[in-house]
Design a protein around this motif. Structure first.
Motif, PDB file in Angstrom:
ATOM      1  N   LEU A 237       4.470   3.436  -4.220  1.00  0.00           N
ATOM      2  CA  LEU A 237       3.102   3.645  -4.713  1.00  0.00           C
ATOM      3  C   LEU A 237       2.455   2.338  -5.163  1.00  0.00           C
ATOM      4  CD1 LEU A 237       3.338   7.021  -6.631  1.00  0.00           C
ATOM      5  CD2 LEU A 237       2.024   6.523  -4.577  1.00  0.00           C
ATOM      6  N   SER A 238       3.265   1.296  -5.377  1.00  0.00           N
ATOM      7  CA  SER A 238       2.672   0.030  -5.794  1.00  0.00           C
ATOM      8  C   SER A 238       2.371  -0.856  -4.594  1.00  0.00           C
ATOM      9  CB  SER A 238       3.631  -0.698  -6.735  1.00  0.00           C
ATOM     10  OG  SER A 238       4.727  -1.168  -5.982  1.00  0.00           O
ATOM     11  N   LYS A 239       2.655  -0.382  -3.381  1.00  0.00           N
ATOM     12  CA  LYS A 239       2.485  -1.237  -2.210  1.00  0.00           C
ATOM     13  C   LYS A 239       1.045  -1.282  -1.734  1.00  0.00           C
ATOM     14  CE  LYS A 239       7.031  -1.850  -0.652  1.00  0.00           C
ATOM     15  NZ  LYS A 239       8.042  -1.332   0.240  1.00  0.00           N
ATOM     16  N   ASP A 240       0.747  -2.340  -0.971  1.00  0.00           N
ATOM     17  CA  ASP A 240      -0.626  -2.580  -0.514  1.00  0.00           C
ATOM     18  C   ASP A 240      -1.171  -1.429   0.324  1.00  0.00           C
ATOM     19  OD1 ASP A 240      -0.517  -4.952  -1.747  1.00  0.00           O
ATOM     20  OD2 ASP A 240      -0.386  -6.194   0.041  1.00  0.00           O
ATOM     21  N   TYR A 241      -0.314  -0.830   1.167  1.00  0.00           N
ATOM     22  CA  TYR A 241      -0.855   0.185   2.070  1.00  0.00           C
ATOM     23  C   TYR A 241      -1.356   1.412   1.311  1.00  0.00           C
ATOM     24  CZ  TYR A 241       3.609   2.664   1.735  1.00  0.00           C
ATOM     25  OH  TYR A 241       4.702   3.325   1.273  1.00  0.00           O
ATOM     26  N   MET A 243      -3.063   1.188  -1.455  1.00  0.00           N
ATOM     27  CA  MET A 243      -4.443   0.868  -1.807  1.00  0.00           C
ATOM     28  C   MET A 243      -5.346   0.971  -0.583  1.00  0.00           C
ATOM     29  SD  MET A 243      -6.119  -2.291  -3.848  1.00  0.00           S
ATOM     30  CE  MET A 243      -5.333  -2.156  -5.426  1.00  0.00           C
ATOM     31  N   THR A 244      -4.823   0.589   0.582  1.00  0.00           N
ATOM     32  CA  THR A 244      -5.606   0.766   1.808  1.00  0.00           C
ATOM     33  C   THR A 244      -5.976   2.236   1.976  1.00  0.00           C
ATOM     34  OG1 THR A 244      -4.276  -0.979   2.782  1.00  0.00           O
ATOM     35  CG2 THR A 244      -5.630   0.304   4.288  1.00  0.00           C
TER      36      THR A 244
END
Lengths: 343, 327
Positions: A237-241, A243-244
């Motif tokens: 859940l903290s990964k960039d995707y 947020m994408t």
């Protein structure tokens, strides 16, 4: 794919060879007298020990004894089990269904519950939901299995007279032994055989006997699965995707289930696979406490009585289970994670 | 260039604070600027001066630690900060979309490219699976990915960095948004790919008639792409100017410093130095200097810069500077 599976199965031969040499070597550290003593049933026979050693060649060099054993195993003769008072091969198929039956119920619960609780915990990180599931998991994981099993047994059987130990009630067991023609043991698992024979009372009775062992096993083991899922979920859940996906306007459910969870499942597959493999040896404590005569119980008894052919057989069996589990996991991985290709 | 009177996006006195264990961080501290229909606005500044946080505040994508956003973000007249979670979700990817800096990690590794591009259209345009997928393939064709049909079925690891950024652009444009926030879209790419991506964005922007807020620290890209520039320093706007005027006549010492740090062939002969760097680093948002925030690094620093916060001085339309030298 086929080449991959074949290669892995060839590896199995080496694994089994290694396991057998290792265990055989360990058992050889017992003196020939100690090993011969397992055949002695009364004090009067003690004088026969040198004769037994000579007859079975128990003082021969290691490799000679090993190859003698191997020759018999390749012929399909696993030896005689003192604990079961019957050939090891035959006894194995007698005990194995009991263990398998428990796992058929426990494994899906462990996997589904672990994933579900872990996801919930990871999404609601540091809220009361997270704290509750984590505390329960820690308690389950850190309590010794035998203690937990005994506590459950005392409460439910000792106090409420519910869920008696064993596999089936004495009455029904006697019925099955007395009427081999009306009740066919197709699988050796009473829950399934009961349905196949149209005796639903037997199925229900067997299920009632499974409640406590399955609960114990699930509560003790689910924690590991849950924690791996939880930390996986938090990391993903903290990964960039993520947020994408948020920037695209995806709602929370889509982000949790479609985006994060698929990625978080990868490490869980490993853990869950190992847990299932490990439980094939029948969680010794659970089977001993609840008096279920499965592989675990057999292993415990055989270890105490130095029933060597049984120890060898169960270790080889575990070797097979682990190799096949890892093979299944690798195939599953390639299916879940597009970055992994077999070969 | 004649601009319509009402801006597409108006940011007024935006403050974004993070409450951390070490204290409150004022990442964005009173920023205001406008974006007009169809224009490209450049948002420039060093790393850590609040450019990305400004963009993320617009779509309320700041997650952790919990951010407090104050001020007004008017998009077509509606304050985005008044919207509830569902309301802002309908804006995201639909009216305002975002292109991120890291194409390598911004795509989900276990979902097919086509699926990820189709997602926004499925969410906002109520397309069916097949329609959305066809639309995704069309978008891939538009961002000039060869063989878009077969490429859409692949997973991100089969794509190079440039191709992934194209896929990100396709994703951002797929619902034909009015505004695109591009947060350093080319920083992670190598130079030749950068140029391709930039000209692609320029071309598609005109085709779709979207406005772009281009966040970058690359003044070369600014010179080529944007019509107007907002320069930020330590969470504040220090200067705003049309791009030509900014390069010709930078007013704020910080802007002058930024322009001086571009390598120019032949400068050594003129000034005796290859590069004019700005000494020091951006102050931590937790301990911003008193007075003008730039004064510790400013080569034209005066005594009163240390006490007095400089006012914003409007020199002309879209031409303002916040420096005591102008006061």
């Amino acid at each position: 794919m086929l080449a991959f599976i074949t290669r892995r199965l060839l590896l199995l031969i080496f694994v089994l060879f290694g396991v057998s040499v290792l265990l055989f070597g360990i058992l050889m550290t017992f003196s020939p007298e100690r090993r011969a003593a397992t055949y002695v049933t009364s004090p009067q026979q003690a004088k026969d020990i040198p004769k037994i050693i000579k007859q079975f060649g128990l003082d021969d060099p290691f490799y000679i004894q090993y190859f003698r054993w191997m020759k018999e195993v390749l012929k399909g003769n696993m030896g005689w089990s003192l604990v079961a008072s019957r050939p090891v091969g035959e006894a194995f198929w007698n005990y194995f269904p009991v263990t398998l039956e428990m796992n058929l119920f426990a494994a899906p619960i462990v996997i589904i519950f672990g994933i579900w609780l872990g996801t919930l915990s990871g999404i609601h990180r540091d809220t009361w939901i997270d704290h509750t599931t984590r505390i329960l998991a820690i308690v389950g994981w850190s309590l010794p299995t035998f203690l937990f099993a005994l506590v459950l047994l005392m409460i439910f059987y000792g106090y409420f007279q519910l869920f008696s130990p064993g596999v089936l009630s004495d009455q029904l067991t006697m019925f099955i032994i007395d009427n081999p023609e009306t009740f066919t043991r197709f699988t050796g698992m009473y829950t399934i055989d009961g349905i196949l024979n149209g005796r639903f009372d037997i199925t229900l009775n067997a299920l009632a006997h499974l409640v406590l062992p399955v609960s114990t096993y699930v509560i003790v083991v689910v924690a590991l699965n849950m924690r791996v899922m939880r930390s996986g979920m938090i990391e993903e859940l903290s990964k960039d995707y993520v947020m994408t996906a948020q920037a695209k306007g995806a709602d929370k459910k889509t982000i949790y289930i479609k985006h994060a969870r698929r990625n978080a499942l990868l490490p869980v597959v490993t853990v869950a696979g190992q847990l299932v493999a490990l439980s094939m040896e029948g969680s010794i404590a659970v089977e001993v406490v609840y008096n279920r005569h499965g592989i675990g119980w057999w292993l415990a008894e055989s270890a105490v009585q130095l029933d060597m052919p049984v120890l060898m057989c169960i270790c080889l069996f575990m070797g097979v289970v682990f190799v096949i589990t890892n093979l299944t996991l690798d195939i599953l991985y390639a299916y879940i994670d597009p970055r992994i290709r077999l070969n | 260039m004649s601009e319509p009177a009402t801006p597409l996006l108006e940011i007024k006195d935006l403050h974004t604070r993070f409450h951390t264990l070490d204290g409150t961080v004022n990442a964005v501290d009173g920023v205001d600027f406008d974006v007009y229909q169809g224009e490209t606005l450049g948002l420039v500044g060093e790393s850590g001066c609040g450019k990305s946080v400004t963009a993320l505040s617009i779509l309320q994508l700041l997650r952790c630690p919990p951010a407090e956003i104050q001020g007004r973000i008017l998009f077509e007249g509606n304050n985005l900060l008044d919207l509830d979670r569902e309301g802002i979700r309908k804006i995201r990817g639909n009216e305002i979309s975002m292109i991120f800096q890291e194409p390598m990690t911004s795509l989900n590794p276990v979902l097919r490219i086509g699926e990820q591009i189709a997602e926004a259209a499925k969410i906002h345009k109520r397309m069916t699976r097949q329609e959305a997928w066809r639309w995704a393939v069309e978008m891939l064709r538009m961002v000039q990915i060869p063989g878009p049909g077969s490429r859409s079925k692949q997973y991100p690891h089969k794509f190079s960095g440039g191709m992934r950024q194209r896929a990100m652009i396709a994703m951002a444009l797929s619902c034909n948004p009015r505004l695109i926030l591009a947060d350093e879209p080319s920083t992670a790419l190598d130079v030749t790919i950068q140029a391709q991506i930039m000209s692609l964005m320029q071309k598609l922007k005109e085709e779709f008639n979207s406005a772009i807020v281009l966040i970058t620290h690359d003044l070369g890209i600014i010179a080529e792409m944007v019509s107007r520039v907002v320069v930020m320093y330590a969470g504040k706007v220090v200067e705003e100017a049309p791009v030509k005027e900014l390069f010709k006549d930078p007013r704020h010492p910080y802007t002058q410093g930024l322009l001086g740090s571009i390598p120019v062939i032949g400068r050594k002969e003129q000034t005796g130095r290859r590069l004019q760097e700005i000494p020091g680093i951006v102050p931590s948002p937790m301990e911003t200097p008193l007075g003008c925030r730039f004064h510790p690094r400013c080569h034209k620093v005066m005594n009163r810069c240390q006490e007095q916060e400089p006012p914003m001085i409007h020199l002309a339309e879209h031409r303002r500077v916040s420096c005591l030298l102008e006061a």
